[in-house]
Write a protein that holds these residues in place. Structure first.
Motif, short mmCIF file in Angstrom:
data_model
loop_
_atom_site.label_atom_id
_atom_site.label_comp_id
_atom_site.label_asym_id
_atom_site.label_seq_id
_atom_site.Cartn_x
_atom_site.Cartn_y
_atom_site.Cartn_z
N ILE A 1 0.84 -1.21 0.00
CA ILE A 1 0.00 0.00 0.00
C ILE A 1 0.87 1.25 0.00
N VAL A 2 1.87 1.29 0.90
CA VAL A 2 2.74 2.46 0.99
C VAL A 2 3.59 2.60 -0.27
N PRO B 1 -5.26 8.62 -4.45
CA PRO B 1 -5.05 7.59 -3.43
C PRO B 1 -5.75 6.29 -3.82
N SER B 2 -5.09 5.17 -3.61
CA SER B 2 -5.72 3.87 -3.89
C SER B 2 -6.79 3.59 -2.85
N ASN B 3 -7.70 2.69 -3.17
CA ASN B 3 -8.74 2.30 -2.21
C ASN B 3 -8.13 1.80 -0.91
N SER C 1 -8.46 3.25 2.91
CA SER C 1 -8.89 2.40 4.03
C SER C 1 -7.89 2.43 5.18
N LEU C 2 -6.60 2.42 4.83
CA LEU C 2 -5.55 2.46 5.85
C LEU C 2 -5.63 3.75 6.66
N GLU D 1 -12.34 11.86 11.25
CA GLU D 1 -12.51 10.87 12.30
C GLU D 1 -12.00 9.49 11.86
N GLU D 2 -11.35 8.80 12.80
CA GLU D 2 -10.92 7.43 12.56
C GLU D 2 -12.15 6.52 12.58
N LYS D 3 -12.24 5.66 11.59
CA LYS D 3 -13.38 4.75 11.50
C LYS D 3 -12.88 3.34 11.25
N ALA D 4 -13.17 2.45 12.21
CA ALA D 4 -12.76 1.06 12.05
C ALA D 4 -13.60 0.39 10.96
#
Length: 623
Positions: free
Chosen positions: A415-416, A437-439, A443-444, A469-472
């Motif tokens: 991903i990175v 940005p990739s999907n 998500s990361l 906001e961080e979302k799990a």
């Protein structure tokens, strides 16, 4: 006094072949090796996991479950069989709900798996604790792997002297205490083995001298050390781990050792004898495996990037030249004195004498896994932008910090690395950073992979994901894949049983084609003549239909990379708005959206899930 004992986990048939030969060892080759392994008395044999389920289906058209069953049947309990999985992600890129994890572990243990090595790319303990619990309850042995990584190099290397002198240095995150605390927590969750997993080979001998005694003091379960030789530390760091009390060491048999793989067992055996450590392996049996393994490596010639074989060596019968034997003694003395420079010089001279690959200095300097580097090279080559490699490599620390200082291990390394390439392209085109940005990167940053070692800047998260906001990842939104009926093969279902359905859940784009080929083979066996007639008629009808319906409307085409369709979200007649996702495809291991550029009505869709398309292929036609 009784000798200290060292247990060995043999990686030859999983990590060894994956590191050196792209996981292309066929079942036929493994079938020749397994009878020889029965008497070798390895504590653990790693035979599954990692890239095995994907690769054996994708490239060899073989069943990963059959590979596990055959290994279990042949070993008859003489060695524990192990696999590697990415915690909540298993072998894919999506966090799975507990029901999928439990179903997979249950099937794997039923088919002969004993040890499941579980790691999380973020070292997020929330992503591994349920797997540890489940494996214990199902009768397996959970092996908790702490992913080793290093803090990125300072980003001010190119600044002036005064800027470097007065700028505040970033806080070090990946200290010895960081790894020890992760290990201690995994043991508390129920892990029966703790592995320091150095997937990039970046842990140098002095760091092992510091961290291994702390792990041994903090834990009551056995400590395993896993590393690679890519940047040149592997053999020396393994020796240092032996001196400082490691219980289990990961190695490969001679022809599959060194280079981007783990150290060769035979060299570890020489060191152990000099240290008075008993290696708990039948080395005579290893010699028989080694003889057959050379033939297997010759068969893998097309995938062998090194080509040059090391010298033949049997530590039981061959006498080392005096000057080479002295190098082993010199390495031991240097390790005991924590003289890293002399230790590395001696180990590199040993490897050079035997003909193992030299250290990869580029990977050492960049401090990234070799596989991540090769993926970036392949991505830039496909984009015809190889000149951007140095720029992309320099951007890795920035992308990594922006994303929460994630360790570089599958899947975060891909991903990175992919995003660093994308940012380099943005800059070349004069676009803002992160224009594409990739999907997976979205998500990361959003938090769907778990908690990153350092919190992501809310402003950056808002830029990438649209929200600060961080979302799990919401596992309640997980959609089980369809198991369609295949009318063309007599109305049978695509997945014929639980283990095949698990392949669909874990690796849908690869398993779809693999399982269709299995159903096709079964159908052909019973209906060969009838199917041939139908196929000819269908082909003629499709060709006639294509001729009758030329493309007249506006089309959406593939980009410059080939890909595999994962989802199709529209059908003929659908009205779509600008920005709607028409379909999702996979390219270079990253998922990408194809979006509508404006409001339109869909006339035709030319692809379906599982289809592989070429660059510039027509995907959708609008009215």
């Amino acid at each position: 006094m009784e000798k200290r004992k060292l247990k060995i986990r043999d990686l030859t048939m999983r990590d060894g072949q994956q590191s050196l030969f792209a996981t292309r060892m066929t079942q036929a080759s493994i079938d020749r090796l397994l009878p020889l392994y029965e008497g070798a008395d390895f504590y653990i044999m790693e035979v599954w996991g990692g890239a095995v389920p994907d690769s054996v289906m994708r490239y060899l058209d073989e069943s990963p479950w059959e590979r596990l069953r055959k290994a279990s049947k042949a070993m008859k309990g003489h060695s524990l069989l192990s696999a590697l999985s990415r915690g909540r992600n298993l072998f894919g890129y999506v966090p799975y709900p507990d029901s999928v994890l439990e179903g997979f572990y249950k099937e794997a243990i039923k088919n002969g798996l004993n040890v499941m090595r579980i790691f999380d790319a973020l070292n997020d303990l929330d992503n591994v604790k349920e797997s540890i619990r489940m494996i214990n309850e199902l009768g397996g042995i959970p092996d908790g792997a702490v992913c080793y990584t290093v803090d990125p190099k300072d980003e001010d290397d190119n600044k002036g002297f005064f800027s470097r002198f007065f700028s505040k240095k970033p806080e070090k995150i990946f200290t010895d205490e960081y790894f020890v605390e992760k290990a201690r927590a995994m043991e508390a969750y129920g892990a029966k083995i703790i592995t320091l997993k150095d997937m990039a080979g970046l842990v140098n001998p002095s760091r092992i001298a510091s961290i291994m005694p702390k792990l041994k003091a903090a834990l009551t379960v056995p400590v395993d050390f896993h590393t690679h030789c890519t940047p040149g530390y592997g053999l020396a760091s393994s020796l240092m781990a032996m001196i400082h009390g490691v219980d289990i060491l990961d190695t490969n048999i001679w022809w599959f050792g060194g280079g981007s793989a783990a150290p060769a067992l035979e060299l570890i055996y020489v060191f152990a004898n000099k240290l008075g450590i008993e290696v708990e392996v039948n080395m005579e049996a290893v010699g028989r495996i080694r003889k057959e393994l050379r033939t297997v490596r010759e068969e893998l010639h097309a995938f062998d990037l090194v080509k040059n074989f090391p010298k033949e060596f049997d530590p039981l019968t061959d006498t080392l030249p005096a000057e080479i034997d002295a190098l082993f003694d010199k390495a031991i003395e240097a390790a005991k004195a924590d003289n890293e420079a002399e230790l590395l010089d001696a180990c590199h001279a040993i490897e050079d004498y035997f003909g193992f690959p030299k250290p990869n200095l580029l990977v050492k300097e960049a401090e990234v896994p070799g596989g991540m580097y090769s993926n970036m090279v392949a991505q830039l080559k496909a984009l015809q932008a190889e000149d951007l490699l140095d720029d992309a490599m320099r951007l890795i620390p920035k992308v990594r910090r922006d994303a929460g200082l994630v360790p570089l291990v599958t899947p975060t390394s891909q991903i990175v690395g992919s995003q660093a390439v994308s940012v380099a392209l943005d800059r070349k085109k004069g676009n803002p950073d992160y224009s594409n940005p990739s999907n997976q990167f979205i998500s990361l940053v959003k938090g769907e992979y778990g908690h990153t070692p350092v919190a992501v800047d809310p402003e950056f998260r808002a830029k990438i994901t649209g929200s600060p906001e961080e979302k799990a990842y919401d596992v309640s939104k997980y959609k089980k894949p369809e198991n369609p009926v295949l009318p063309e093969y007599g109305g049978v279902k695509l997945a014929a049983n639980d283990e095949e359905y698990l392949l669909l859940e874990l690796l849908p784009s690869v398993a779809n084609g693999f399982l269709k080929r299995r159903r096709a083979e079964e159908w052909e066996a019973a209906n060969a003549a009838k199917k041939a007639e139908e196929a000819a008629a269908n082909a003629a009808a499709e060709a006639e239909k294509a001729d009758d319906e030329p493309i007249t409307g506006e089309v959406v085409t593939a980009q410059i990379l080939p890909g595999t369709v994962i989802e199709v979200n529209v059908k003929p007649g659908d009205k779509v708005n600008k920005g709607d996702v028409l379909l999702v495809y996979e390219a270079m291991k990253m998922e990408n959206n194809v979006e509508a550029g404006h409001d339109a009505t869909v006339k035709r869709v030319f692809v379906k899930p599982g289809d592989i398309f070429a660059p510039e292929a027509v995907l959708v036609e609008f009215e």
